[in-house]
Scaffold this active site. Sequence first.
Site, mmCIF file in Angstrom:
data_model
loop_
_atom_site.group_PDB
_atom_site.id
_atom_site.type_symbol
_atom_site.label_atom_id
_atom_site.label_comp_id
_atom_site.label_asym_id
_atom_site.label_seq_id
_atom_site.Cartn_x
_atom_site.Cartn_y
_atom_site.Cartn_z
ATOM 1 N N TRP A 131 0.870 -1.178 0.000
ATOM 2 C CA TRP A 131 0.000 0.000 0.000
ATOM 3 C C TRP A 131 0.910 1.232 0.000
ATOM 4 O O TRP A 131 1.786 1.348 0.872
ATOM 5 C CB TRP A 131 -0.852 -0.047 1.272
ATOM 6 N N ASP A 212 -0.283 -5.370 9.708
ATOM 7 C CA ASP A 212 -1.303 -4.409 9.300
ATOM 8 C C ASP A 212 -2.548 -5.227 8.957
ATOM 9 O O ASP A 212 -2.549 -5.993 7.988
ATOM 10 C CB ASP A 212 -0.819 -3.607 8.091
ATOM 11 N N LYS A 251 -13.003 -1.197 6.587
ATOM 12 C CA LYS A 251 -13.618 -2.029 5.542
ATOM 13 C C LYS A 251 -14.594 -3.039 6.122
ATOM 14 O O LYS A 251 -15.680 -3.209 5.588
ATOM 15 C CB LYS A 251 -12.559 -2.806 4.761
HETATM 16 C C1 LMR Z 1 -6.920 1.468 -0.691
HETATM 17 O O1 LMR Z 1 -5.807 0.918 -0.720
HETATM 18 O O2 LMR Z 1 -7.557 1.732 -1.713
HETATM 19 C C2 LMR Z 1 -7.551 1.792 0.617
HETATM 20 O O3 LMR Z 1 -6.763 1.321 1.662
HETATM 21 C C3 LMR Z 1 -7.923 3.211 0.741
HETATM 22 C C4 LMR Z 1 -6.777 4.102 1.086
HETATM 23 O O4 LMR Z 1 -6.881 4.803 2.089
HETATM 24 O O5 LMR Z 1 -5.785 4.117 0.372
#
Ligand code: LMR
Length: 410
Positions: A131, A212, A251
């Site tokens: 991420w 996480d 989520k």
């Molecule tokens: C995502 O990866 O789309 C979600 O976790 C939303 C975000 O805050 O990035």
Amino acid sequence: ILNNIELLPADALFGIKQRFSQDNREPKVDLGIGAYRDNTGKPWVLPSVKAAEKLIQEDPTYNHEYLSISGLPQLTSGASKIMFGEDSTAAKEKRIISVQSLSGTGALHIAAKFFSLFFKEKLVYLSTPTWPNHKNVFETQGLKTSAYPYWNDADKSLDLEGFVRSIKDAPSGSIFLLHACAHNPTGLDPTKEQWGTILDEIAKKGHIALFDSAYQGFASGDLDNDAFAVRLGVEKLSEVSPIFICQSFAKNVGMYGERVGCFHLIVPRQEPSVDVDSIKKAINSQLAKIVRSEVSTPAAYGAKIVAKILNEPSLTQQWHKDMVTMSSRITKMRHSLRDHLVALGTPGNWDHIVNQCGMFSYTGLTAEMVARLESNHAVYLVSSGRASIAGLNDGNVEYVAKAIDEVVRY
Ligand code: LMR
């Protein structure tokens, strides 16, 4: 003083949301941000959340007073129970410290601050890919980040060998950020056996595991299954090092904007002569200082809703059904997209779409294909090829499949 401030590009994920909302074409499809949509493409307020809100607002003691600095106790205890399980040894041994956070990101921020204050080896290993905000959170706290291989592009599998090599090569005491389940962005999780190997190697090198957990209940629809890696980590690492867990309720309760989460720290098992209570007291005081300096006191409203859901058996039951509703609709859409692509004869193998789990599919589409999907078809996904499957529905999946077919052949 202000004239030379560097202009940064828009956020990789929220930039997509912005472009999508400014796009006037029809049809258009948003597969960018990971947020659940129902089969009509609308955000879904979970029935369990509606019921909890009603109970809260009907309560004669209803108010908007401050929470304590460590948060709402009914939230942190309930959150700890679903993360570590009813029979958790760490809980029985009173080695878990939990404080409320501003969703998962806030918990990561508390972890980052804690590492920057107290850890010698300030090196955080992140999966490639991960991420994008992980890097931001740690680097803004002055921590260095490094990468461990995760995704094997050639066969869309886990690069376990590369992952283990990184664990072995990292300086002892490094922090390894692990996605507890439904890896973002790949949707590919280690098997139970692979988790065993990963966590054994982390233990052997005396590293720190930072989990996480943003998608508990989304990978399999079952909270216990989706906490497997965390619980195994607690079992394997408790003799070795503290364990950190960042838990998001964005989520799995569908309350993205309310920012409900928890930060948990498991104190390692100590010699009988060591006073664990005084260690915990000191840690709690430091966490309180971090929380107080960052948010003063945690956000109350969403926390009350989640606490109700976690503590009121009929609501808990409804919530479990809600998670199955969401995760099974996503699974259905995975199959539908794959089947449409197969029916169209789209070049390539698309089985990974159904084999991956959670909200995302790492489709394998290139950045050029993604750009063409957006410019020619108004289908939005992340340039890495990550698609939020939750944005698909019976009304748009065929359109998306045809658009993918066109860009793949182009
Ligand atoms: C995502 O990866 O789309 C979600 O976790 C939303 C975000 O805050 O990035």
